[in-house]
Design a protein around this motif. Structure first.
Motif: not given
Length: 181
Positions: A4-8, A19-24, A46-47, A63-68
């Motif tokens: 996941p891309k965690d944000l500070e 410009s690229s895809s992310v998994s979560v 998931d997002l 989003i290929n999976d769930d929106f939460i």
């Protein structure tokens, strides 16, 4: 990436150009604001918005999976841009702003669960052949713009169309009531 891309936490808005895809993609409680500037972002899983503010900006979100959305604010893509959700839509807390964009429920079988009602500008159901999007019992999806029923089935909860409705030849119906207001 596979993480996941965690944000500070920051007092200023964060701006990212991807410009690229992310998994979560997860927007945790500690995020104050996230603004995405991109033509397209693909989320492979998931997002999950559990705090802070997500601003979709002008671009497509797929989003290929769930929106939460459990807390915080999700400002969807603007105007002519589209948010695609391939699996479940779960909105139990926080705020969803359609931003005059379009949401497309594509992919396979999925559950759409909202806090009684959810308002969309344009909404499209384009499930895989024979698959069903199930709106939770007692929930109503309100569409202020165009409701497009392209493919698959929609069952259980209510669709409330306040604008035009387009039904494609691949749409299989089911038992979700369609209310015109």
């Amino acid at each position: 990436t596979s993480n996941p891309k965690d944000l500070e936490k920051s007092s200023a808005s964060k701006k990212s150009s991807w410009s690229s895809s992310v998994s979560v993609l997860a927007v945790p409680n500690s995020a104050s604001n996230l603004i995405l500037v991109f033509p397209t972002i693909n989320v492979g899983d998931d997002l999950n918005i559990s705090g802070g503010t997500f601003n979709g900006g002008s671009g497509t979100i797929d989003i290929n999976d769930d929106f939460i959305l459990s807390s915080g604010t999700f400002n969807s893509s603007t105007g002519a841009d589209t948010l695609f959700v391939g699996d479940d839509w779960t909105h139990t807390g926080g705020t969803f702003n359609h931003n005059n964009g379009t949401v497309v429920f594509d992919g396979g079988n999925a559950i759409i669960n909202v806090n009684v009602t959810e308002t969309f500008n344009n909404l499209t159901f384009n499930a895989n052949d024979g698959d069903t999007k199930t709106i939770s019992s007692g929930d109503t999806l309100i569409i202020t713009g165009i409701l497009t029923l392209s493919n698959g089935k929609v069952k259980t909860g209510t669709l409330e169309a306040q604008g035009d409705v387009v039904v494609g030849s691949g749409f299989d119906g089911d038992n979700a009531p369609l209310k015109f207001t």
